[in-house]
Design a protein around this motif. Structure first.
Motif, PDB file in Angstrom:
ATOM      1  N   CYS A  32      37.854  83.173  23.973  1.00 41.75           N
ATOM      2  CA  CYS A  32      36.936  83.197  25.122  1.00 41.75           C
ATOM      3  C   CYS A  32      36.268  81.832  25.305  1.00 41.75           C
ATOM      4  O   CYS A  32      36.174  81.313  26.422  1.00 41.75           O
ATOM      5  CB  CYS A  32      35.883  84.285  24.918  1.00 41.75           C
ATOM      6  SG  CYS A  32      34.692  84.409  26.272  1.00 41.75           S
ATOM      7  N   VAL A  33      35.812  81.232  24.210  1.00 36.30           N
ATOM      8  CA  VAL A  33      35.147  79.935  24.280  1.00 36.30           C
ATOM      9  C   VAL A  33      36.120  78.860  24.770  1.00 36.30           C
ATOM     10  O   VAL A  33      35.771  78.008  25.599  1.00 36.30           O
ATOM     11  CB  VAL A  33      34.558  79.551  22.908  1.00 36.30           C
ATOM     12  CG1 VAL A  33      33.991  78.122  22.953  1.00 36.30           C
ATOM     13  CG2 VAL A  33      33.466  80.536  22.504  1.00 36.30           C
TER      14      VAL A  33
ATOM     15  N   ASN B  88      28.891  78.478  19.839  1.00 34.91           N
ATOM     16  CA  ASN B  88      28.679  79.796  20.434  1.00 34.91           C
ATOM     17  C   ASN B  88      28.767  80.836  19.309  1.00 34.91           C
ATOM     18  O   ASN B  88      29.798  80.951  18.649  1.00 34.91           O
ATOM     19  CB  ASN B  88      29.755  80.050  21.493  1.00 34.91           C
ATOM     20  CG  ASN B  88      29.529  81.329  22.267  1.00 34.91           C
ATOM     21  OD1 ASN B  88      29.251  82.379  21.698  1.00 34.91           O
ATOM     22  ND2 ASN B  88      29.669  81.242  23.587  1.00 34.91           N
TER      23      ASN B  88
ATOM     24  N   VAL C 130      36.579  79.139  28.526  1.00 36.24           N
ATOM     25  CA  VAL C 130      35.435  78.579  29.264  1.00 36.24           C
ATOM     26  C   VAL C 130      35.510  77.056  29.259  1.00 36.24           C
ATOM     27  O   VAL C 130      35.263  76.400  30.293  1.00 36.24           O
ATOM     28  CB  VAL C 130      34.101  79.066  28.657  1.00 36.24           C
ATOM     29  CG1 VAL C 130      32.923  78.310  29.271  1.00 36.24           C
ATOM     30  CG2 VAL C 130      33.936  80.560  28.872  1.00 36.24           C
ATOM     31  N   ASN C 131      35.830  76.470  28.134  1.00 34.72           N
ATOM     32  CA  ASN C 131      35.970  75.010  28.062  1.00 34.72           C
ATOM     33  C   ASN C 131      37.025  74.510  29.040  1.00 34.72           C
ATOM     34  O   ASN C 131      36.820  73.524  29.753  1.00 34.72           O
ATOM     35  CB  ASN C 131      36.352  74.590  26.644  1.00 34.72           C
ATOM     36  CG  ASN C 131      35.200  74.712  25.661  1.00 34.72           C
ATOM     37  OD1 ASN C 131      34.033  74.669  26.042  1.00 34.72           O
ATOM     38  ND2 ASN C 131      35.536  74.883  24.385  1.00 34.72           N
TER      39      ASN C 131
ATOM     40  N   VAL D 181      38.137  75.920  31.780  1.00 32.12           N
ATOM     41  CA  VAL D 181      37.780  76.160  33.184  1.00 32.12           C
ATOM     42  C   VAL D 181      36.732  75.176  33.676  1.00 32.12           C
ATOM     43  O   VAL D 181      36.835  74.624  34.784  1.00 32.12           O
ATOM     44  CB  VAL D 181      37.277  77.608  33.373  1.00 32.12           C
ATOM     45  CG1 VAL D 181      36.661  77.783  34.761  1.00 32.12           C
ATOM     46  CG2 VAL D 181      38.418  78.598  33.183  1.00 32.12           C
ATOM     47  N   PHE D 182      35.715  74.904  32.864  1.00 34.00           N
ATOM     48  CA  PHE D 182      34.584  74.110  33.337  1.00 34.00           C
ATOM     49  C   PHE D 182      34.730  72.606  33.117  1.00 34.00           C
ATOM     50  O   PHE D 182      34.109  71.820  33.847  1.00 34.00           O
ATOM     51  CB  PHE D 182      33.285  74.595  32.676  1.00 34.00           C
ATOM     52  CG  PHE D 182      32.747  75.874  33.252  1.00 34.00           C
ATOM     53  CD1 PHE D 182      31.919  75.858  34.355  1.00 34.00           C
ATOM     54  CD2 PHE D 182      33.089  77.096  32.699  1.00 34.00           C
ATOM     55  CE1 PHE D 182      31.424  77.031  34.896  1.00 34.00           C
ATOM     56  CE2 PHE D 182      32.607  78.283  33.229  1.00 34.00           C
ATOM     57  CZ  PHE D 182      31.778  78.244  34.331  1.00 34.00           C
TER      58      PHE D 182
ATOM     59  N   LYS E 208      26.399  76.220  33.437  1.00 33.02           N
ATOM     60  CA  LYS E 208      27.579  77.050  33.663  1.00 33.02           C
ATOM     61  C   LYS E 208      27.204  78.496  33.989  1.00 33.02           C
ATOM     62  O   LYS E 208      28.009  79.251  34.521  1.00 33.02           O
ATOM     63  CB  LYS E 208      28.490  77.033  32.427  1.00 33.02           C
ATOM     64  CG  LYS E 208      29.045  75.661  32.062  1.00 33.02           C
ATOM     65  CD  LYS E 208      30.162  75.733  31.027  1.00 33.02           C
ATOM     66  CE  LYS E 208      29.728  76.386  29.725  1.00 33.02           C
ATOM     67  NZ  LYS E 208      28.662  75.629  29.041  1.00 33.02           N
ATOM     68  N   GLN E 209      25.989  78.880  33.643  1.00 36.92           N
ATOM     69  CA  GLN E 209      25.563  80.257  33.863  1.00 36.92           C
ATOM     70  C   GLN E 209      24.693  80.416  35.114  1.00 36.92           C
ATOM     71  O   GLN E 209      24.036  81.442  35.309  1.00 36.92           O
ATOM     72  CB  GLN E 209      24.787  80.780  32.648  1.00 36.92           C
ATOM     73  CG  GLN E 209      25.604  80.826  31.373  1.00 36.92           C
ATOM     74  CD  GLN E 209      24.829  81.407  30.206  1.00 36.92           C
ATOM     75  OE1 GLN E 209      24.094  82.381  30.349  1.00 36.92           O
ATOM     76  NE2 GLN E 209      24.983  80.804  29.037  1.00 36.92           N
TER      77      GLN E 209
ATOM     78  N   SER F 197      30.689  84.711  21.083  1.00 32.58           N
ATOM     79  CA  SER F 197      32.030  84.914  21.639  1.00 32.58           C
ATOM     80  C   SER F 197      33.124  84.465  20.686  1.00 32.58           C
ATOM     81  O   SER F 197      32.924  83.558  19.856  1.00 32.58           O
ATOM     82  CB  SER F 197      32.165  84.157  22.965  1.00 32.58           C
ATOM     83  OG  SER F 197      31.160  84.553  23.869  1.00 32.58           O
TER      84      SER F 197
END
Length: 358
Positions: A331-332, A324, A335-336, A338-339, A287-288, A327
């Protein structure tokens, strides 16, 4: 006791070239430098063997010189992989493209003239002043690319007969030949322009007696592939110095870089070498992955994991950090969300160790 050597992959490949610069035809006192993109652009344009053709290509494709240079930079790193394509186009004749273009225009003219000869009530809704205006219309493009016959299009169905369908079939065939010839002509032109780019870039490198990290990786890869130095000899020289490999931020490793490191990994997998125990450890998060412009691929981590697992079954362990520690929950969760859709089954949801949602 241990003798740790911590470096980036770029630095590691640089060390290889320093040791084997004689075999690569590189001066031992070469310097590391950052390529001046503007200087390269000026040199490329001034030394282009077909500047008019380049301008025409950029105009026809609505491209910018910076985008085409970026494309050439990517090809430059993997130039050895172009050998098969270059061989195929070694005897390319532009006459084939011009002939197919003229053939298509003749077929289009015949088709247009036939339509124009029909009664007004049978002609499609709009009258065109010329065949060129006719060719630019979306309805004609849709007819050619989406329909197998005139009869299958409501506007042209009244014109369908044996003669018109024959003209239409010949026109579609000529269009296919033209597209093929046009694509071949574009590839041939880009290969020629790429040679200009390569000549300009290597000329700058020689004048400055310098290489960038991308140049170094390219030279080392070609050094191994060319046979100027046996890869077994090169990696034997390195083998005595390397016991364990740890690559952090593996998702930013380029395909070119991994192709250079892979023989060392294969040595570790095979268990053959000057040391009894060796290991390979990689850390990363697809993801990064943010270095696509340098040849990195988000799928590299999964691909290499699969490669190792296949070659060393039972000896490869993959661990996932599901928490994580930096964060906040919000925020976490974002991200979950979105990805997860894009990664499908391989996506692993993370959680936060933070209690707040800030």
């Amino acid at each position: 006791s241990s003798n740790n050597k911590i470096s980036t992959i770029d630095s590691f490949v640089h060390q290889i070239l320093r040791k084997f610069c004689f075999y690569a035809g590189v001066r031992p006192d070469f310097e590391l430098f950052t390529l001046d993109e503007e200087e390269l652009k000026r040199r490329f344009l001034s030394e282009s063997t077909d500047l008019d053709g380049l301008i025409g290509y950029l105009s026809a494709k609505n491209e910018s010189i910076d985008r085409i240079l970026g494309f050439f930079a990517a090809l430059y790193e993997e130039e050895s992989d172009l050998a098969v394509i270059k061989k195929h186009f070694a005897d390319y004749d532009r006459g084939v493209f011009f002939a197919s273009s003229q053939k298509f225009l003749r077929r289009a003219h015949d088709f247009y003239e036939y339509l124009n000869s029909q009664k007004p009530d049978k002609f499609p809704p709009k009258a065109f002043k010329s065949v060129y205006e006719f060719l630019k219309t979306s309805s004609f493009e849709g007819l050619l690319t989406q329909r197998e016959s005139l009869a299958s299009h409501r506007n042209y169905k009244p014109l369908s007969n044996d003669f018109s369908e024959k003209l239409f079939s010949e026109l579609k065939s000529a269009l296919i030949d033209f597209y093929r010839a046009s694509h071949a002509d574009t590839i041939a032109f880009l290969l020629s322009s790429f040679d200009d780019y390569k000549r300009a870039r290597e000329g700058l490198n020689r004048e400055k007696n310098g290489l960038g990290f991308d140049d170094i990786a390219k030279v080392v890869k070609e050094l191994l592939e060319s046979g100027r130095v046996e890869s077994d000899f090169l990696y034997f020289r390195l083998d005595g110095e390397i016991e364990h490999i740890l690559i952090d931020e593996f998702q930013d490793t380029s395909i070119l870089q991994f192709r250079i490191v892979r023989p060392l990994l294969d040595e570790i997998i095979s268990g053959i070498g000057s040391k009894e125990f060796k290991s390979f450890f990689m850390v990363g998060d697809p993801k990064q992955s943010i270095y696509r412009f340098r040849g990195a691929s988000a799928g590299m981590f999964e691909n290499v994991s699969g490669y190792i697992d296949k070659k060393a079954p039972g000896r490869f362990t993959q661990k996932y950090l599901d928490t994580n520690y930096r964060s906040q929950k919000e925020c976490v969760s974002f991200v979950n969300d979105v990805f997860a859709p894009g990664y499908g089954e391989i996506f692993k949801e993370q959680k936060s160790d933070k209690n707040s949602n800030g």
